[in-house]
Write a protein that holds these residues in place. Structure first.
Motif, PDB file in Angstrom:
ATOM      1  N   ILE A 135      -4.248   3.689  -1.540  1.00 50.26           N
ATOM      2  CA  ILE A 135      -3.455   4.867  -1.199  1.00 50.26           C
ATOM      3  C   ILE A 135      -4.162   5.663  -0.104  1.00 50.26           C
ATOM      4  CG2 ILE A 135      -2.497   7.043  -2.071  1.00 50.26           C
ATOM      5  CD1 ILE A 135      -2.465   5.697  -4.892  1.00 50.26           C
ATOM      6  N   LEU A 136      -3.397   6.020   0.908  1.00 50.31           N
ATOM      7  CA  LEU A 136      -3.877   6.909   1.964  1.00 50.31           C
ATOM      8  C   LEU A 136      -3.214   8.256   1.768  1.00 50.31           C
ATOM      9  CD1 LEU A 136      -5.298   7.534   4.685  1.00 50.31           C
ATOM     10  CD2 LEU A 136      -3.254   6.612   5.819  1.00 50.31           C
ATOM     11  N   LEU A 137      -4.018   9.298   1.662  1.00 47.78           N
ATOM     12  CA  LEU A 137      -3.486  10.653   1.561  1.00 47.78           C
ATOM     13  C   LEU A 137      -3.612  11.321   2.923  1.00 47.78           C
ATOM     14  CD1 LEU A 137      -4.895  11.986  -1.853  1.00 47.78           C
ATOM     15  CD2 LEU A 137      -2.707  10.898  -1.387  1.00 47.78           C
ATOM     16  N   ILE A 138      -2.493  11.787   3.457  1.00 48.44           N
ATOM     17  CA  ILE A 138      -2.488  12.554   4.694  1.00 48.44           C
ATOM     18  C   ILE A 138      -2.613  14.017   4.279  1.00 48.44           C
ATOM     19  CG2 ILE A 138      -1.251  13.117   6.823  1.00 48.44           C
ATOM     20  CD1 ILE A 138      -1.991  10.115   6.542  1.00 48.44           C
ATOM     21  N   VAL A 139      -3.688  14.661   4.681  1.00 41.78           N
ATOM     22  CA  VAL A 139      -4.010  16.009   4.219  1.00 41.78           C
ATOM     23  C   VAL A 139      -4.224  16.952   5.398  1.00 41.78           C
ATOM     24  CG1 VAL A 139      -5.031  15.258   2.020  1.00 41.78           C
ATOM     25  CG2 VAL A 139      -6.470  15.393   4.056  1.00 41.78           C
ATOM     26  N   ILE A 193       4.846   1.842   0.978  1.00 40.12           N
ATOM     27  CA  ILE A 193       5.711   2.876   0.418  1.00 40.12           C
ATOM     28  C   ILE A 193       5.130   4.221   0.833  1.00 40.12           C
ATOM     29  CG2 ILE A 193       4.534   2.865  -1.836  1.00 40.12           C
ATOM     30  CD1 ILE A 193       7.318   3.565  -3.093  1.00 40.12           C
ATOM     31  N   VAL A 194       6.007   5.114   1.269  1.00 41.93           N
ATOM     32  CA  VAL A 194       5.600   6.452   1.694  1.00 41.93           C
ATOM     33  C   VAL A 194       6.308   7.460   0.805  1.00 41.93           C
ATOM     34  CG1 VAL A 194       5.577   8.130   3.586  1.00 41.93           C
ATOM     35  CG2 VAL A 194       5.314   5.688   4.083  1.00 41.93           C
ATOM     36  N   LEU A 195       5.547   8.424   0.311  1.00 42.60           N
ATOM     37  CA  LEU A 195       6.097   9.462  -0.565  1.00 42.60           C
ATOM     38  C   LEU A 195       5.685  10.834  -0.063  1.00 42.60           C
ATOM     39  CD1 LEU A 195       4.889   8.034  -4.015  1.00 42.60           C
ATOM     40  CD2 LEU A 195       7.085   7.609  -2.904  1.00 42.60           C
ATOM     41  N   VAL A 228      21.031  13.495   1.385  1.00 43.60           N
ATOM     42  CA  VAL A 228      19.786  14.047   1.932  1.00 43.60           C
ATOM     43  C   VAL A 228      18.610  13.119   1.674  1.00 43.60           C
ATOM     44  CG1 VAL A 228      20.636  16.418   1.702  1.00 43.60           C
ATOM     45  CG2 VAL A 228      19.252  15.440  -0.132  1.00 43.60           C
ATOM     46  N   ASN A 229      17.640  13.257   2.529  1.00 48.94           N
ATOM     47  CA  ASN A 229      16.406  12.505   2.460  1.00 48.94           C
ATOM     48  C   ASN A 229      15.581  12.994   1.268  1.00 48.94           C
ATOM     49  OD1 ASN A 229      13.914  11.316   2.913  1.00 48.94           O
ATOM     50  ND2 ASN A 229      13.572  12.301   4.877  1.00 48.94           N
ATOM     51  N   THR A 230      15.133  12.071   0.412  1.00 50.62           N
ATOM     52  CA  THR A 230      14.320  12.442  -0.750  1.00 50.62           C
ATOM     53  C   THR A 230      12.828  12.437  -0.452  1.00 50.62           C
ATOM     54  OG1 THR A 230      14.127  10.168  -1.529  1.00 50.62           O
ATOM     55  CG2 THR A 230      16.011  11.469  -2.349  1.00 50.62           C
ATOM     56  N   GLY A 231      12.441  11.918   0.712  1.00 55.30           N
ATOM     57  CA  GLY A 231      11.015  11.829   1.038  1.00 55.30           C
ATOM     58  C   GLY A 231      10.369  10.573   0.476  1.00 55.30           C
ATOM     59  N   LYS A 247       0.852  -1.181   0.000  1.00 57.66           N
ATOM     60  CA  LYS A 247       0.000   0.000   0.000  1.00 57.66           C
ATOM     61  C   LYS A 247       0.893   1.238   0.000  1.00 57.66           C
ATOM     62  CE  LYS A 247      -3.999  -1.925   2.400  1.00 57.66           C
ATOM     63  NZ  LYS A 247      -4.934  -1.686   3.497  1.00 57.66           N
ATOM     64  N   ALA A 248       0.272   2.407  -0.142  1.00 54.72           N
ATOM     65  CA  ALA A 248       1.042   3.646  -0.178  1.00 54.72           C
ATOM     66  C   ALA A 248       0.405   4.714   0.691  1.00 54.72           C
ATOM     67  CB  ALA A 248       1.154   4.160  -1.609  1.00 54.72           C
ATOM     68  N   ILE A 249       1.254   5.512   1.289  1.00 52.58           N
ATOM     69  CA  ILE A 249       0.837   6.736   1.975  1.00 52.58           C
ATOM     70  C   ILE A 249       1.537   7.880   1.272  1.00 52.58           C
ATOM     71  CG2 ILE A 249       0.962   8.098   4.100  1.00 52.58           C
ATOM     72  CD1 ILE A 249       0.791   5.518   5.704  1.00 52.58           C
ATOM     73  N   ILE A 250       0.766   8.897   0.927  1.00 52.21           N
ATOM     74  CA  ILE A 250       1.341  10.104   0.342  1.00 52.21           C
ATOM     75  C   ILE A 250       1.073  11.249   1.312  1.00 52.21           C
ATOM     76  CG2 ILE A 250       1.377  11.709  -1.597  1.00 52.21           C
ATOM     77  CD1 ILE A 250       0.380   9.482  -3.400  1.00 52.21           C
ATOM     78  N   LEU A 251       2.142  11.938   1.686  1.00 53.80           N
ATOM     79  CA  LEU A 251       2.050  13.046   2.627  1.00 53.80           C
ATOM     80  C   LEU A 251       1.724  14.328   1.871  1.00 53.80           C
ATOM     81  CD1 LEU A 251       5.198  12.123   4.758  1.00 53.80           C
ATOM     82  CD2 LEU A 251       2.832  11.328   5.020  1.00 53.80           C
TER      83      LEU A 251
END
Length: 174
Positions: free
Chosen positions: A49-53, A101-103, A168-171, A2-6
């Motif tokens: 996909i979970l969107l954190i908004v 996966i988190v983006l 550096v962290n790419t997110g 699954k995916a989480i998008i910040l």
């Protein structure tokens, strides 16, 4: 997987563009930045996909709805406080079942990049994979200090001369 998008941030460094919309909804070549990631996830078989908004979240919710028009299943959680990436990901506690996966929602990834990251993760089988990149001046990023192939610490936006490395962290995390 699954995916989480910040996608909760305001994008204050991108003003005035973000006065009327979240940075993840800024258009690039005719579609919002975040849409590229949603389509790339879908094209790699990730459809939950979970969107954190938070900031102007109604724009994100109205545009993507339940995701069916984009061939995915989207759910939403509203981040109450900005307490860092780990806090944002914790909103997905009930969503996470296995690998994830988190983006960051304000980066653009194409199908090949996501495919390569997933392949690398499946090959290495680490507990967690964080994608890094090398930059000349890391002072505007989360800078990663590595010891024996493991992340020792992350320093947020250090002075260039105080940065522990130029990685550096790419997110992007799995």
């Amino acid at each position: 997987m699954k995916a989480i998008i910040l996608s909760a941030g305001e994008g204050s460094r991108m003003r005035p563009l973000t006065l009327t919309k979240p940075k993840t909804m800024l258009p690039v070549a005719g579609k919002p930045i975040i849409q590229y990631n949603i389509e790339s996830l879908r094209d790699n078989g990730i459809t939950d996909i979970l969107l954190i908004v938070r900031y102007k979240e109604e724009m994100v919710r109205d545009y993507f709805g339940d995701g069916s028009d984009f061939g995915v299943n989207i759910t939403y959680k509203t981040q109450k406080d900005f307490l860092g990436t780990a806090n944002a990901i914790s909103y997905g506690e009930d969503f996470i079942e296995d690998s994830l996966i988190v983006l960051n929602g304000d980066i653009i990834l194409d199908n090949e990049i996501i495919n390569e990251i997933i392949k690398k993760y499946n090959y290495l089988v680490p507990d967690t994979l964080m994608v890094l990149t090398e930059v000349e001046d890391p002072s505007a990023f989360g800078v990663v200090e590595i010891e024996d192939g493991n992340i020792k610490k992350i320093v947020e936006k250090p002075k260039k001369e105080e940065a522990p490395s130029n990685l550096v962290n790419t997110g992007i995390y799995i």
